[in-house]
Enzyme design. Structure first.
Site, PDB file in Angstrom:
ATOM      1  N   HIS A  18       2.488 -26.956 -38.323  1.00 13.71           N
ATOM      2  CA  HIS A  18       1.980 -25.815 -37.553  1.00 13.71           C
ATOM      3  C   HIS A  18       0.788 -25.158 -38.235  1.00 13.71           C
ATOM      4  CE1 HIS A  18       5.301 -25.574 -34.570  1.00 13.71           C
ATOM      5  NE2 HIS A  18       5.817 -26.402 -35.458  1.00 13.71           N
ATOM      6  N   ASP A 117       0.329 -19.516 -32.544  1.00 16.49           N
ATOM      7  CA  ASP A 117       1.179 -20.686 -32.405  1.00 16.49           C
ATOM      8  C   ASP A 117       2.126 -20.466 -31.221  1.00 16.49           C
ATOM      9  OD1 ASP A 117       2.258 -23.059 -34.445  1.00 16.49           O
ATOM     10  OD2 ASP A 117       3.789 -22.305 -33.081  1.00 16.49           O
TER      11      ASP A 117
HETATM   12 BR1  BUP Z   1       4.171 -35.189 -45.945  1.00 19.45          BR
HETATM   13  C1  BUP Z   1       2.336 -34.943 -45.867  1.00 19.45           C
HETATM   14  N1  BUP Z   1       0.219 -35.053 -46.907  1.00 19.45           N
HETATM   15  O1  BUP Z   1       2.018 -35.708 -48.054  1.00 19.45           O
HETATM   16  P1  BUP Z   1       2.797 -33.623 -38.684  1.00 19.45           P
HETATM   17  C2  BUP Z   1       1.742 -34.444 -44.748  1.00 19.45           C
HETATM   18  N2  BUP Z   1       0.391 -34.238 -44.723  1.00 19.45           N
HETATM   19  O2  BUP Z   1      -1.606 -34.400 -45.808  1.00 19.45           O
HETATM   20  P2  BUP Z   1       5.358 -32.569 -39.712  1.00 19.45           P
HETATM   21  C3  BUP Z   1      -0.388 -34.557 -45.803  1.00 19.45           C
HETATM   22  O3  BUP Z   1       0.630 -32.621 -43.013  1.00 19.45           O
HETATM   23  P3  BUP Z   1       6.483 -31.524 -37.274  1.00 19.45           P
HETATM   24  C4  BUP Z   1       1.548 -35.257 -47.009  1.00 19.45           C
HETATM   25  O4  BUP Z   1      -1.629 -35.296 -42.633  1.00 19.45           O
HETATM   26  C5  BUP Z   1      -0.427 -33.696 -41.230  1.00 19.45           C
HETATM   27  O5  BUP Z   1      -1.670 -33.094 -41.078  1.00 19.45           O
HETATM   28  C6  BUP Z   1      -0.435 -34.616 -42.442  1.00 19.45           C
HETATM   29  O6  BUP Z   1       2.013 -32.704 -39.716  1.00 19.45           O
HETATM   30  C7  BUP Z   1      -0.229 -33.632 -43.546  1.00 19.45           C
HETATM   31  O7  BUP Z   1       4.290 -33.647 -39.146  1.00 19.45           O
HETATM   32  C8  BUP Z   1       0.583 -32.631 -41.604  1.00 19.45           C
HETATM   33  O8  BUP Z   1       2.329 -35.009 -38.767  1.00 19.45           O
HETATM   34  C9  BUP Z   1       1.961 -32.922 -41.077  1.00 19.45           C
HETATM   35  O9  BUP Z   1       2.644 -32.971 -37.361  1.00 19.45           O
HETATM   36  O10 BUP Z   1       5.583 -31.589 -38.569  1.00 19.45           O
HETATM   37  O11 BUP Z   1       4.814 -31.733 -40.761  1.00 19.45           O
HETATM   38  O12 BUP Z   1       6.570 -33.335 -40.060  1.00 19.45           O
HETATM   39  O13 BUP Z   1       7.923 -31.459 -37.712  1.00 19.45           O
HETATM   40  O14 BUP Z   1       6.021 -30.264 -36.657  1.00 19.45           O
HETATM   41  O15 BUP Z   1       6.174 -32.755 -36.487  1.00 19.45           O
END
Ligand code: BUP
Length: 461
Positions: A18, A117
């Protein structure tokens, strides 16, 4: 002169998935001559959130920070039926929002718009209404998931047989819905329901997606054909959002070690494995994934987590992986615990595929970098997102694996699918095309660029 520029306040909710789109959007709007105030509800749940905020403000000194201290959660006075620390935070943030009112009304120059959000939209829309500031929602998932989410108040969840019928769009399989939707008093469902009701109060909804990727859904939503019971505001696709820390291709300090390892691998040969910031696979499943990666014969870069919240993640990597794994695979694999710069890794030419939980930010990053995805959703919107990626041609989704954690998927199956994805030339070609389309969305006067400029122009008038 600057007084004439739009002043926009952004309000993220808890969790990296988020926060990330807000940081990126803040940097983007600021680069288009808007004055930006990023409101930061503190303390954050995860360490990743607080370190990202620190890095962000130090690299974006023009962006203002408005600290919003959230009172500690008191379970004795406000019972809540979830133990998920992120959900508890969402609830606590919404409850505390009236306290933000005096801070926002006295802000100078006065605000032209506020963006929050979707998990705070009910309370935030009331606040914006009270202060007479135009309000926008940032929906941090796919347009496809929005079509389901917004239909929630009119769905008879108990009566769904195999599919959810969404007017003007392909039906959604019941098995793709977030499981909490079928538990009527589940926190996620009741919280979602109350926030959805406030969507019509917004002037628009920003989504980190792009027209080419979700054309059918965006068009249907914006033609007002998807919902009969409620009028949704206009969907404004402004994706794929670009990382906020891009500095002319300069590599991050932190990433140097593993980027050097990637530099030594041949183009498209490495599979990147990560299941996002909010969930950890069981130890047993982690071992099977390790076994699968060994069997696949592919080089791999694997990011592991041992618990839901990073601050509590104390288990050692050797313990997670089992004895001998690191030693056996050290010539062709890297396994790390902790935070990595994901998009920097995905942008590396050595990466040829991404085993992903399909958190929406991850899907958009894969699209932007043209990297094919092997989808393994774990919860929430991720099955819907996996379907979007597959439909767009960016990925494959072995539905028989179910939700991550639902059943133990064996190393044999994992290894086979990884090999299949990594050797699929057609998928790879389509991935590259999607990367091109994603870049095009930001060309002068193309979809995302145009949507953003229209929004900014409107605020100036
Ligand atoms: Br773990 C990780 N490095 O090591 P999502 C995540 N990220 O840059 P989430 C890193 O965090 P929901 C790491 O690139 C993305 O921008 C990744 O968001 C970055 O999944 C963000 O992919 C993660 O939407 O959230 O956090 O599990 O549960 O809301 O789907």
């Amino acid at each position: 002169h600057r007084m004439m520029l739009p002043h926009i306040a952004l309000f993220p909710s808890a969790g990296m998935g988020h926060l990330m789109p807000f940081l990126r959007l803040a940097a983007l709007l600021s680069s288009h001559n808007c004055t930006i105030t990023l409101i930061t509800p503190t303390p954050t749940v995860s360490a990743a959130e607080s370190t990202h905020l620190t890095t962000f403000f130090s690299s974006h000194p023009h962006i203002r920070c408005l600290h919003f201290p959230i009172p500690p959660f008191d379970s004795s006075s406000t019972p809540i039926n979830t133990d998920d620390p992120f959900f508890i935070r969402w609830s606590q943030i919404s409850r505390s929002l009236p306290l933000l009112s005096p801070l926002l009304s006295s802000i100078s120059p006065p605000l032209s718009a506020v963006l929050s959000d979707f998990a705070a939209s009910m309370s935030f829309s009331q606040l914006a209404d009270h202060l007479s500031i135009p309000y926008y929602v940032v929906f941090s998932s796919s347009a496809r998931f929005l079509s389901l989410f917004a239909s929630l108040p009119s769905l008879n969840l108990g009566g769904i047989e195999d599919y959810v019928e969404i007017p003007d769009l392909p039906p959604l399989p019941k098995s793709s819905l977030p499981p909490p939707f079928f538990i009527p008093d589940h926190f996620f469902t009741s919280f979602a329901l109350s926030n959805v009701q406030s969507f019509p109060k917004a002037k628009g909804m920003f989504l980190n997606t792009f027209e080419e990727f979700e054309m059918e859904t965006i068009t249907a939503l914006n033609n007002g054909r998807v919902l009969s019971t409620m009028k949704l505001p206009q969907v404004i696709p402004i994706g794929p959002l670009e990382p906020f820390n891009v500095e002319n291709g300069k590599k991050s300090e932190k990433g140097n070690d593993y980027l050097m390892w990637l530099d030594g691998q041949s183009n498209g040969s490495v599979v990147y494995v990560s299941f996002g910031s909010r969930t950890a696979m069981s130890k047993e499943q982690i071992r099977e994934i390790g076994n699968g990666l060994e069997r696949s014969g592919c080089a791999f870069f694997w990011v592991l987590k041992g618990s839901k919240v990073d601050k509590e993640d104390t288990v050692g990597i050797e313990e997670l992986l089992g004895e001998g794994f690191m030693e056996r695979t050290k010539s062709r694999g890297v396994a790390v615990k902790g935070w990595v710069e994901q998009e920097e890794i995905l942008s590396h030419p050595a990466i040829g595929g991404f085993v992903s939980h399909c958190g929406w930010n991850s899907v958009m990053e894969a699209a932007r970098q043209g990297v094919p995805v092997l989808a393994w959703p774990i919860h929430g919107d991720q099955k819907v997102n996996a379907e979007v990626a597959e439909t767009a041609g960016l990925g494959m989704w072995p539905r028989e694996w179910g939700w991550g954690g639902e059943r133990l998927v064996r190393g044999e199956e994992i290894g086979e699918k990884v090999r299949e994805m990594m050797s699929d030339e057609k998928l790879r070609r389509r991935g590259r095309e999607i990367g091109e389309e994603a870049r095009k969305a930001w060309d002068q006067s193309d979809s995302s660029q145009k949507a953003l400029m229209e929004f900014i122009d409107e605020l100036k008038h």
